[in-house]
Design a protein around this motif. Structure first.
Motif, PDB file in Angstrom:
ATOM      1  N   ARG A  50       0.708  -1.036  -0.050  1.00 42.29           N
ATOM      2  CA  ARG A  50       0.051   0.017   0.055  1.00 42.29           C
ATOM      3  C   ARG A  50       0.770   1.195  -0.094  1.00 42.29           C
ATOM      4  O   ARG A  50       0.537   2.144  -0.672  1.00 42.29           O
ATOM      5  CB  ARG A  50      -0.935   0.020   1.316  1.00 42.29           C
ATOM      6  CG  ARG A  50      -1.999  -1.035   0.895  1.00 42.29           C
ATOM      7  CD  ARG A  50      -3.161  -0.957   2.169  1.00 42.29           C
ATOM      8  NE  ARG A  50      -2.673  -1.367   3.402  1.00 42.29           N
ATOM      9  CZ  ARG A  50      -2.887  -2.559   3.590  1.00 42.29           C
ATOM     10  NH1 ARG A  50      -3.248  -3.621   2.791  1.00 42.29           N
ATOM     11  NH2 ARG A  50      -2.374  -2.970   5.023  1.00 42.29           N
ATOM     12  N   ARG A  51       1.950   1.150   0.710  1.00 42.28           N
ATOM     13  CA  ARG A  51       2.781   2.413   0.758  1.00 42.28           C
ATOM     14  C   ARG A  51       3.524   2.562  -0.666  1.00 42.28           C
ATOM     15  O   ARG A  51       3.616   3.903  -1.107  1.00 42.28           O
ATOM     16  CB  ARG A  51       3.892   2.136   1.712  1.00 42.28           C
ATOM     17  CG  ARG A  51       5.101   3.190   2.043  1.00 42.28           C
ATOM     18  CD  ARG A  51       6.341   2.724   1.678  1.00 42.28           C
ATOM     19  NE  ARG A  51       7.339   4.056   1.596  1.00 42.28           N
ATOM     20  CZ  ARG A  51       7.775   4.435   0.441  1.00 42.28           C
ATOM     21  NH1 ARG A  51       7.347   4.118  -0.751  1.00 42.28           N
ATOM     22  NH2 ARG A  51       8.517   5.440   0.434  1.00 42.28           N
ATOM     23  N   GLN A  52       3.707   1.679  -1.528  1.00 44.46           N
ATOM     24  CA  GLN A  52       4.269   1.664  -2.852  1.00 44.46           C
ATOM     25  C   GLN A  52       3.252   2.493  -3.813  1.00 44.46           C
ATOM     26  O   GLN A  52       3.595   3.323  -4.341  1.00 44.46           O
ATOM     27  CB  GLN A  52       4.365   0.379  -3.452  1.00 44.46           C
ATOM     28  CG  GLN A  52       5.469  -0.674  -2.817  1.00 44.46           C
ATOM     29  CD  GLN A  52       6.869   0.108  -2.986  1.00 44.46           C
ATOM     30  OE1 GLN A  52       7.094   0.794  -1.857  1.00 44.46           O
ATOM     31  NE2 GLN A  52       7.534  -0.100  -4.149  1.00 44.46           N
ATOM     32  N   ALA A  53       2.018   2.260  -3.178  1.00 40.38           N
ATOM     33  CA  ALA A  53       0.678   3.030  -4.194  1.00 40.38           C
ATOM     34  C   ALA A  53       0.521   4.434  -3.791  1.00 40.38           C
ATOM     35  O   ALA A  53       0.394   5.366  -4.464  1.00 40.38           O
ATOM     36  CB  ALA A  53      -0.505   2.148  -4.052  1.00 40.38           C
ATOM     37  N   THR A  54       0.737   4.568  -2.303  1.00 43.67           N
ATOM     38  CA  THR A  54       0.432   5.947  -1.709  1.00 43.67           C
ATOM     39  C   THR A  54       1.634   6.673  -1.582  1.00 43.67           C
ATOM     40  O   THR A  54       1.527   8.044  -1.406  1.00 43.67           O
ATOM     41  CB  THR A  54      -0.577   5.763  -0.496  1.00 43.67           C
ATOM     42  OG1 THR A  54       0.595   5.132   0.533  1.00 43.67           O
ATOM     43  CG2 THR A  54      -1.493   4.878  -0.724  1.00 43.67           C
ATOM     44  N   GLY A  55       2.694   6.285  -1.199  1.00 37.88           N
ATOM     45  CA  GLY A  55       3.917   7.007  -0.735  1.00 37.88           C
ATOM     46  C   GLY A  55       3.973   7.237   0.609  1.00 37.88           C
ATOM     47  O   GLY A  55       4.874   7.923   1.171  1.00 37.88           O
ATOM     48  N   GLU A  56       2.751   6.783   1.344  1.00 37.22           N
ATOM     49  CA  GLU A  56       2.764   7.029   2.975  1.00 37.22           C
ATOM     50  C   GLU A  56       3.477   6.115   3.781  1.00 37.22           C
ATOM     51  O   GLU A  56       3.079   4.794   3.587  1.00 37.22           O
ATOM     52  CB  GLU A  56       1.172   7.415   3.267  1.00 37.22           C
ATOM     53  CG  GLU A  56       0.579   8.534   2.604  1.00 37.22           C
ATOM     54  CD  GLU A  56       1.166   9.772   3.011  1.00 37.22           C
ATOM     55  OE1 GLU A  56       1.541   9.992   4.429  1.00 37.22           O
ATOM     56  OE2 GLU A  56       1.421  10.705   2.321  1.00 37.22           O
ATOM     57  N   ASP A  57       4.121   6.488   4.623  1.00 37.01           N
ATOM     58  CA  ASP A  57       4.853   5.357   5.563  1.00 37.01           C
ATOM     59  C   ASP A  57       4.254   5.005   6.875  1.00 37.01           C
ATOM     60  O   ASP A  57       4.504   4.107   7.348  1.00 37.01           O
ATOM     61  CB  ASP A  57       6.247   5.860   6.019  1.00 37.01           C
ATOM     62  CG  ASP A  57       7.159   6.104   4.629  1.00 37.01           C
ATOM     63  OD1 ASP A  57       7.100   5.517   3.800  1.00 37.01           O
ATOM     64  OD2 ASP A  57       8.387   6.967   5.136  1.00 37.01           O
ATOM     65  N   ALA A  58       3.145   5.887   7.044  1.00 38.26           N
ATOM     66  CA  ALA A  58       2.681   5.628   8.489  1.00 38.26           C
ATOM     67  C   ALA A  58       2.286   4.462   8.728  1.00 38.26           C
ATOM     68  O   ALA A  58       2.574   3.412  10.017  1.00 38.26           O
ATOM     69  CB  ALA A  58       1.456   6.667   8.966  1.00 38.26           C
ATOM     70  N   GLU A  59       1.528   3.674   8.023  1.00 38.42           N
ATOM     71  CA  GLU A  59       0.861   2.330   7.979  1.00 38.42           C
ATOM     72  C   GLU A  59       2.042   1.308   8.314  1.00 38.42           C
ATOM     73  O   GLU A  59       1.952   0.214   8.885  1.00 38.42           O
ATOM     74  CB  GLU A  59      -0.163   2.081   7.114  1.00 38.42           C
ATOM     75  CG  GLU A  59      -0.687   0.653   7.277  1.00 38.42           C
ATOM     76  CD  GLU A  59      -1.648   0.216   6.183  1.00 38.42           C
ATOM     77  OE1 GLU A  59      -2.190  -0.946   6.171  1.00 38.42           O
ATOM     78  OE2 GLU A  59      -1.647   0.927   5.016  1.00 38.42           O
ATOM     79  N   LEU A  60       2.994   1.514   7.418  1.00 46.18           N
ATOM     80  CA  LEU A  60       3.820   0.427   7.281  1.00 46.18           C
ATOM     81  C   LEU A  60       4.869   0.569   8.601  1.00 46.18           C
ATOM     82  O   LEU A  60       5.219  -0.336   9.104  1.00 46.18           O
ATOM     83  CB  LEU A  60       4.897   0.868   6.307  1.00 46.18           C
ATOM     84  CG  LEU A  60       6.127   0.032   6.031  1.00 46.18           C
ATOM     85  CD1 LEU A  60       5.911  -1.461   5.836  1.00 46.18           C
ATOM     86  CD2 LEU A  60       6.969   0.428   4.678  1.00 46.18           C
ATOM     87  N   ARG A  61       5.147   1.739   8.890  1.00 42.83           N
ATOM     88  CA  ARG A  61       5.945   1.952  10.412  1.00 42.83           C
ATOM     89  C   ARG A  61       5.159   1.243  11.460  1.00 42.83           C
ATOM     90  O   ARG A  61       5.756   0.667  12.302  1.00 42.83           O
ATOM     91  CB  ARG A  61       6.095   3.295  10.678  1.00 42.83           C
ATOM     92  CG  ARG A  61       7.026   4.233   9.555  1.00 42.83           C
ATOM     93  CD  ARG A  61       6.928   5.545   9.990  1.00 42.83           C
ATOM     94  NE  ARG A  61       8.232   6.589   9.249  1.00 42.83           N
ATOM     95  CZ  ARG A  61       9.195   6.532   9.508  1.00 42.83           C
ATOM     96  NH1 ARG A  61       9.788   5.991  10.642  1.00 42.83           N
ATOM     97  NH2 ARG A  61      10.161   7.419   8.820  1.00 42.83           N
ATOM     98  N   GLN A  62       3.911   1.484  11.390  1.00 43.52           N
ATOM     99  CA  GLN A  62       3.196   0.885  12.500  1.00 43.52           C
ATOM    100  C   GLN A  62       3.124  -0.877  12.299  1.00 43.52           C
ATOM    101  O   GLN A  62       3.308  -1.293  13.352  1.00 43.52           O
ATOM    102  CB  GLN A  62       1.672   1.393  12.560  1.00 43.52           C
ATOM    103  CG  GLN A  62       0.823   0.618  13.661  1.00 43.52           C
ATOM    104  CD  GLN A  62       1.270   1.067  14.865  1.00 43.52           C
ATOM    105  OE1 GLN A  62       1.659   2.269  15.329  1.00 43.52           O
ATOM    106  NE2 GLN A  62       1.537  -0.184  15.976  1.00 43.52           N
TER     107      GLN A  62
END
Length: 175
Positions: A50-62
């Motif tokens: 999902r980070r690959q698609a959105t560029g957002e790290d928050a979910e991956l970090r969690q």
């Protein structure tokens, strides 16, 4: 809570039977935790996609934070086994040989345990080492102060081999 560096200081005396019970308890704990860790790895991979698609790290970090908490439990089981083995090795020569033969893997897991005491710093280390692509997730190899680590079949098989060696030495000791 014991830290890795002072793990052998002030250990209360225990009978060999008590120490073998400790080994068995934490071996079972680590083994039973393995499947949960694999589920959390899947969560990390999904968050990475999902980070690959959105560029957002928050979910991956969690997701990584949660995975590392599960890793922490697993390597804490290794710590408890090592502390029991340390005391057994002082009482039984056969266990001293087992301890020494597994020393590199024990130290590797304990070094990771020490890093995981700082969960957030461990998450940040993945970004620093693997770059903004979070390549650690793709490789399933996380970076802990110079050690590439994951809880995988190799780690589990090593734990099983350690447990079997302890049991075999125990049998020989009682003969």
């Amino acid at each position: 809570m014991r830290d890795v560096q002072s793990r052998h200081k002030g250990l209360p005396p225990r009978t060999p039977d008590m120490l073998y019970n400790i080994v068995r308890k934490f071996y079972r704990g680590a083994v039973s935790h393995y499947d949960l860790i694999q589920e959390k790895k899947q969560d990390v991979r999904a968050a990475w996609q999902r980070r690959q698609a959105t560029g957002e790290d928050a979910e991956l970090r969690q997701a990584l934070h949660t995975l590392f908490l599960e890793f922490h439990f697993y390597v804490t089981c290794w710590l408890q086994i090592e502390m029991a083995m340390f005391r057994l090795a002082r009482q039984e020569e056969s266990q001293a040989r087992v301890l020494e033969s597994f020393r590199p893997e024990l130290e590797r897991h304990l070094s990771v345990r020490e890093q995981l005491d700082q969960t957030e710093a461990s998450v940040e280390a993945q970004l620093l080492h693997g770059g903004p692509e979070w390549s650690c997730v793709q490789r399933d190899a996380y970076w802990f102060d110079g050690i590439a680590f994951t809880v995988d079949e190799h780690s589990l098989q090593t734990l099983q081999a350690l447990y079997e060696a302890i049991q075999q030495a125990r049998i020989k000791q009682s003969e």
